[in-house]
Design a protein around this motif. Structure first.
Motif, PDB file in Angstrom:
ATOM      1  N   ALA A  32      -6.915  -0.245   6.094  1.00 42.74           N
ATOM      2  CA  ALA A  32      -6.457  -1.636   6.007  1.00 42.74           C
ATOM      3  C   ALA A  32      -7.290  -2.545   6.878  1.00 42.74           C
ATOM      4  O   ALA A  32      -7.496  -3.714   6.555  1.00 42.74           O
ATOM      5  N   LYS A  88       0.427   2.123   7.060  1.00 37.97           N
ATOM      6  CA  LYS A  88       0.968   2.038   5.702  1.00 37.97           C
ATOM      7  C   LYS A  88      -0.129   2.116   4.641  1.00 37.97           C
ATOM      8  O   LYS A  88       0.112   2.554   3.512  1.00 37.97           O
ATOM      9  N   LEU A  89      -1.332   1.639   5.065  1.00 37.67           N
ATOM     10  CA  LEU A  89      -2.426   1.569   4.093  1.00 37.67           C
ATOM     11  C   LEU A  89      -3.715   1.948   4.796  1.00 37.67           C
ATOM     12  O   LEU A  89      -4.246   1.158   5.579  1.00 37.67           O
ATOM     13  N   TYR A 122      -0.337  -3.648   0.101  1.00 38.52           N
ATOM     14  CA  TYR A 122       0.796  -2.942   0.711  1.00 38.52           C
ATOM     15  C   TYR A 122       2.108  -3.319   0.019  1.00 38.52           C
ATOM     16  O   TYR A 122       2.924  -2.455  -0.313  1.00 38.52           O
ATOM     17  N   LEU A 152      -0.110  -2.027   9.584  1.00 37.65           N
ATOM     18  CA  LEU A 152      -0.699  -2.057   8.246  1.00 37.65           C
ATOM     19  C   LEU A 152      -1.551  -0.814   7.988  1.00 37.65           C
ATOM     20  O   LEU A 152      -1.539  -0.254   6.879  1.00 37.65           O
ATOM     21  N   ALA A 183       5.118  -8.530   4.469  1.00 35.71           N
ATOM     22  CA  ALA A 183       4.652  -7.416   5.314  1.00 35.71           C
ATOM     23  C   ALA A 183       5.113  -7.617   6.750  1.00 35.71           C
ATOM     24  O   ALA A 183       5.528  -6.657   7.435  1.00 35.71           O
TER      25      ALA A 183
END
Length: 716
Positions: A643, A639-640, A655, A636, A611
């Motif tokens: 998170a 992306k998620l 991820y 993060l 990551a």
């Protein structure tokens, strides 16, 4: 008057004619009626009476067997001279009894003898009136036998003994003589000679017999030993000088002294193998007392005995040889009852027992191939051996398989087997001779090695004290054989790793124990301790080898790694360097590096690393962010979603795709393995001496789930 003379003359003439023909008449009568008289056919060749000397002479006398064909008894000549004038003193006297060339054939069968029919049956109805004051007076002068022969045949054991050249002399035996002297001489076998001289003292009521034998063959004894031993042949020539002294009033009071020797002795067992051969055995008898059952010898000396001991799958040849003795006897037991009041205990003593230059050959056929061990120039000296000895000193020495040498001393207590002392030294034993054992027990031959062993065993007071000092020099093993090892303990590895820089193994192994333990066995205890030493060396090889490189053995057992580590640190390089030196000194060593780790934890850390790599690529930064870096966390979250509520490691694991993490994990493991193989390749260690692998990570116990290489050693 004239008629009276004629009658007297006629009577005298008739008597003279009768006397002249009497011998022929008696001979004819015996030859015709012998079978009716004694139950056997008898033939007398010549019979003569000497009326003036009152003597009779007969020749060519034959008494036949029951079949009336074979000869049972024959005599070439018998001469008897009677002394009639002594009848006036109520004495029966013979001035000469001579027998020349007598022969008797005695045969024993399972149910009796060939002369049983000649013995009259006893008449139980006959009453004999005994007169206590009636004394038979007799005297026999010049009794002799010349060139006699006795043929003995024992049919149950198929044994024949011929006694030839039997000569016998007895100058006088009489009812009132104070002493009688007897002499006899005869041959047995081809060269055996027996000479007997006896003196009977009627006044002192004792006797003395001197028996001398020269080269008397003992092979005829063999057939009588088959019930006790698996013996085919017993050979030897006996020469002896024996004195027997006895009491006429007490027949059991017999004492024997003297000396003797046996030459060219040998024992051949039932399989036709020569079990024992001895050029000469000498003994001096101090006293053999048949009344007290005390057997005492001054010395027994055995020169150059050659003994063969073989070990088979089921039993040794010695067990086979004595097997008949220990078989169950189905025959009726025979009880021997001593007279009331007798209390006889057998005792024995030997002042000195010596073995000179003996040879013991031991052949072991229980292994995968035969092993032969020769103990030559074997010398043994035993002093004061007896049934009651509490301290029997023994010294011994021998060469083993030409190069090895053993010597030592021991003391035994026959009354207490646990009162014992042994001090022995074994030097320069060539281990190659014992390869059949190493192949059988550890599936590897000895190709080189010298064994030295100092042994001390002391037992007494219920305790065992044992010291074992072992030195093995230049030990080398050959290639592993296809045999299945009998011993599961890695003895070969234990011995190999114990070798020092000079290829020597030194073991100082004290052992102690209690002889009161019902399961106590000295050999088992010492061997168990030795195997335990080897087992520890095999199971903890780095303790045995750490001295070669001067390092802590614990540092050699593991290469500790950090999570995600894929290169070697200085500490790990130092450990690998020590292992390299060991492998260079022990080229037969196989070193295994088994990688293990906590796969789940390592994958989480790999997900974080992947990551961060994505973050650095998108943000075009070169510095690796920390786990709590705010910008990395925002990345993060982008992306998620959510998170920030999961934590960095969990968020990264969600991820990054699992397939990508697994691939990176596999690459990491392989890279770690490669850094080990590359290192040893650079050190020019042969690839076959290094094994690098990965443990079963799925089933590792929790306590060893950490990143490391477990280092193990074995033999190629």
């Amino acid at each position: 008057m004239k008629k009276r003379y004629w009658i007297l003359g006629g009577i005298v003439l008739f008597v003279a004619i009768v006397l002249f023909f009497l011998s022929s008449i008696i001979k004819s009568y015996i030859n015709k009626n012998g079978e009716e008289l004694i139950g056997r056919k008898v033939n007398v060749g010549e019979l003569h009476f000497d009326y003036f000397n009152v003597a009779v002479k007969a020749s060519d006398i034959v008494m036949y067997e029951k079949n009336a064909v074979d000869s049972f008894l024959s005599v070439r000549q018998v001469e008897v001279d009677f002394s009639p004038w002594k009848l006036f003193n109520s004495e029966y006297s013979f001035s000469k009894i001579s027998v020349v060339d007598p022969m008797v054939s005695i045969q024993q069968y399972a149910d009796g003898y060939n002369f049983d029919d000649l013995i009259p049956e006893s008449d139980t109805t006959l009453v004999t009136e005994e007169k206590a004051d009636e004394l038979v007076r007799f005297s026999l002068y010049n009794m002799s036998m010349t060139n006699g022969e006795i043929r003995l045949y024992d049919q149950p054991v198929d044994n024949r003994i011929n006694i030839t050249n039997l000569n016998f002399e007895l100058p006088l035996i009489a009812w009132d003589n104070k002493k009688s002297n007897v002499g006899a001489e005869f041959s047995i076998g081809d060269q055996g000679l027996v000479q007997i001289q006896a003196v009977v003292d009627n006044e002192a009521q004792n006797y003395e017999v001197d028996i001398n034998t020269t080269d008397l063959q003992i092979n005829r004894v063999s057939n009588y030993l088959t019930d006790y031993m698996d013996v085919k042949e017993l050979n030897g020539l006996l020469t002896s000088q024996i004195q027997i002294m006895g009491d006429l009033d007490d027949l059991m009071n017999v004492q024997i002294t003297g000396s003797g020797k046996m030459t060219n002795a040998s024992v051949i067992d039932g399989q036709g193998e020569t079990l024992l051969s001895v050029p000469e055995i000498r003994t001096r008898i101090k006293s053999l007392n048949l009344k007290t059952f005390a057997f005492d010898f001054s010395s027994i000396e055995i020169d150059e005995p050659n003994l063969l001991v073989t070990r088979g799958k089921e039993k040794t040849n010695m067990e086979q040889f004595f097997a008949p003795m220990f078989e169950e006897d189905t025959t009726q037991a025979v009880q021997i009852t001593m007279e009331k009041g007798d209390d006889v205990t057998t005792s024995y003593s030997i002042d000195t027992l010596i073995v000179n230059k003996g040879m013991l050959r031991f052949v072991d056929n229980t292994l995968n191939r035969k092993c032969q061990i020769d103990l030559s120039d074997l010398d043994v000296n035993i002093q004061n051996l007896s049934d009651s000895s509490s301290n029997i000193p023994i010294t011994f020495s021998s060469t083993i398989n030409k190069t090895g040498y053993i010597k030592g001393s021991t003391t035994l207590n026959l009354n207490d087997m646990y009162d014992f002392y042994l001090d022995a030294q074994l030097k320069n034993l060539d281990l190659v001779s014992f390869s059949p054992y190493s192949e059988y027990y550890i599936a590897s031959p000895f190709t080189q090695g010298w064994f030295n062993y100092d042994l001390m065993v002391k037992m007494g007071g219920g305790k065992l004290s044992n010291q074992n000092t072992i030195h093995v020099g230049e030990l080398e093993f050959g290639k592993k054989t296809s045999d299945k090892p009998y011993v599961k303990v890695p003895i070969r590895l234990g011995l190999y790793v114990m070798k020092d820089a000079n290829d020597n193994i030194d073991i100082d192994m004290p052992v102690s124990g209690s002889t009161n333990d019902p399961k106590f066995k000295v050999g088992k205890l010492i061997w168990g301790a030795f195997v335990n030493v080897l087992s520890k060396a095999a199971l903890s090889p780095f303790k045995a080898m750490a001295g070669l490189v001067g390092t802590n053995p614990e540092k050699l057992e593991y290469l500790n790694l950090a999570y995600l580590q894929d290169s070697l640190t200085n500490d790990e390089l130092q450990t690998l360097g020590s292992l390299t030196k060991i492998m260079q000194k022990k080229p037969d060593l196989l070193v295994s590096f088994i990688q293990r780790t906590n796969a789940d934890l390592e994958k989480e850390k790999l997900a974080v690393k992947l990551a961060k790599n994505n973050y650095m690529a998108e943000q075009k930064v070169t510095e690796l962010p920390a786990d709590d870096d705010s910008q990395f966390k925002q990345f993060l979250t982008s992306k998620l979603p959510a998170a920030d509520s999961l934590g960095v490691e969990v968020a990264c694991s969600k991820y990054i795709p699992a397939s990508q993490v697994n691939e990176a994990f596999g690459e990491l493991l392989q890279k770690r393995n490669k850094m080990i193989t590359d290192y040893f390749a650079e050190q020019q260690i042969p690839a076959e001496n290094v094994l690098v692998g990965i443990a079963d990570l799925e089933n590792l116990p929790d306590e060893i789930r950490r990143p490391e290489f477990k280092v193990e050693v074995s033999l190629k």
